[in-house]
Design an enzyme around this catalytic site. Structure first.
Site, short mmCIF file in Angstrom:
data_model
loop_
_atom_site.label_atom_id
_atom_site.label_comp_id
_atom_site.label_asym_id
_atom_site.label_seq_id
_atom_site.Cartn_x
_atom_site.Cartn_y
_atom_site.Cartn_z
N LEU A 193 0.82 -1.31 -0.09
CA LEU A 193 -0.01 -0.02 -0.09
C LEU A 193 0.86 1.21 0.00
O LEU A 193 1.86 1.60 0.84
CB LEU A 193 -0.93 -0.14 1.32
CG LEU A 193 -2.13 1.15 1.31
CD1 LEU A 193 -3.17 0.42 2.06
CD2 LEU A 193 -1.45 2.22 1.85
N HIS A 250 7.74 1.56 11.28
CA HIS A 250 8.28 2.85 10.72
C HIS A 250 7.20 4.17 10.93
O HIS A 250 6.15 4.06 11.32
CB HIS A 250 8.62 2.94 9.20
CG HIS A 250 9.10 3.94 8.76
ND1 HIS A 250 8.80 5.27 8.29
CD2 HIS A 250 10.59 4.04 8.24
CE1 HIS A 250 9.61 6.18 7.98
NE2 HIS A 250 10.63 5.47 7.77
#
Length: 336
Positions: free
Chosen positions: A127, A231
């Site tokens: 994505l 992240h």
């Protein structure tokens, strides 16, 4: 501005390549490598063309298109069954306890165990949304449309679904987890290993990594600090996954230590809430929904307004135009 999610096709290669170059690294499913992306599109075309309603080694790649400009602004993917072409490796975090009678001391140790436990699951991934479009619900449309596709083609997917989140990287694109563990065995930087994995798969991990458990206490603090952490740019994605019912169950990526989220496929919130009905009229009134229509390569999804009636649903004209449908067609929808 209106967006529609559709099946990717060969002509989307330039747009996918440009997006891949802007990810900043760590997106294994979207490598900035034209031959690999071209092969993905060919595999996607074969998957959308397969007639059998059965679980197989399919890849469904989608793009998010701005209907006003016809430009591709985002992308996402579904792998129907991972671990078919080569094993799907993860680290499983395990713990065990030891006791010394002489010292009267109990030690609880944590280890990383190379695992293929997740083989056979479906995976949502790849994505990516261009920075300028990350507003007005486009991210949710991109992510949740995958689950509508799965609900509409349920026999083609496994009973468990996973999602890998990119792990923590430094400002240069390096990974403290890789440097503290796997990098010591391969003589490759994280970027080199990640690029190689994107093109050739991660069998080299199994070929060269130690097969015995690795004690986390032996890793540097920098590596320990990022195990199971996404992240910074992936925190919103993790929250969306959690809202869908995905959970972190102590599986982490072998490259950057990012968390792998898992969920029973039928327990995914969008799949559970999805409803299918016939369009009996057009109206701008109703509830904000994600709306999808079409089988396999004809699948399209967009945002729209649904008003339920005793005989079916009414759909707003803008969404009907974006999806290319009219009264008499059926839609699958879920509240936004």
């Amino acid at each position: 501005m209106s967006f529609v999610l559709r099946a990717a096709r060969a002509g989307d290669l330039p747009a996918l390549y440009q997006m891949a170059k802007s990810t900043g690294g760590g997106f294994t499913n979207l490598p900035p490598d034209r031959p690999t992306l071209k092969a993905k599109l060919a595999r996607t075309e074969a998957s959308f063309s397969r007639d059998e309603e059965t679980l197989a080694d399919d890849l469904f790649l989608f793009v998010l298109e701005d209907t006003a400009s016809a430009k591709v602004r985002g992308t996402c993917q579904i792998f129907s069954r991972i671990g078919s072409r080569w094993p799907f490796y993860s680290y499983r975090i395990s713990t065990f306890t030891q006791y010394s009678k002489e010292l009267d001391r109990t030690i609880r140790a944590e280890t990383l165990v190379l695992s293929t436990d997740l083989d056979g699951a479906s995976e949502v991934g790849g994505l990516f949304l261009l920075a300028g479009e990350r507003a007005a619900g486009t991210g949710a449309l991109l992510a949740r449309s995958r689950y509508l596709f799965m609900a509409m083609h349920r026999a083609r997917f496994a009973d468990r679904t996973i999602a890998e989140l990119r792990g923590a990287h430094d400002e240069t694109g390096g990974s403290a987890f890789w440097d503290g563990l796997a990098g010591r065995f391969f003589g490759m930087s994280f970027r080199e290993a990640d690029d190689f994995n994107a093109v050739h798969g991660n069998q080299f991990i199994a070929d060269l990594m130690p097969k015995h458990p690795i004690y986390t206490a032996l890793l540097p603090e920098t590596a320990l600090a990022v195990i199971g952490k996404p992240h910074q740019s992936g925190r919103a994605a993790q929250r969306m996954l959690e809202n869908e019912g995905f959970r972190y169950e102590c599986y982490v990526d072998v490259f950057d230590g990012g968390p792998t989220m898992t969920a029973p496929t039928d327990g995914i919130a969008t799949i559970k809430a999805a409803r299918t009905a016939e369009i009996v009229g057009l109206s701008d009134e109703g509830e904000d929904c994600l709306v999808a229509h079409g089988h396999l390569g004809a699948f399209r999804a967009s945002c729209g307004r649904i008003a339920a009636t005793t005989t079916g649903v009414k759909l707003n004209p803008g969404a009907a135009e974006a999806l290319g449908i009219s009264v008499g067609d059926s839609v699958t929808y879920v509240p936004r």
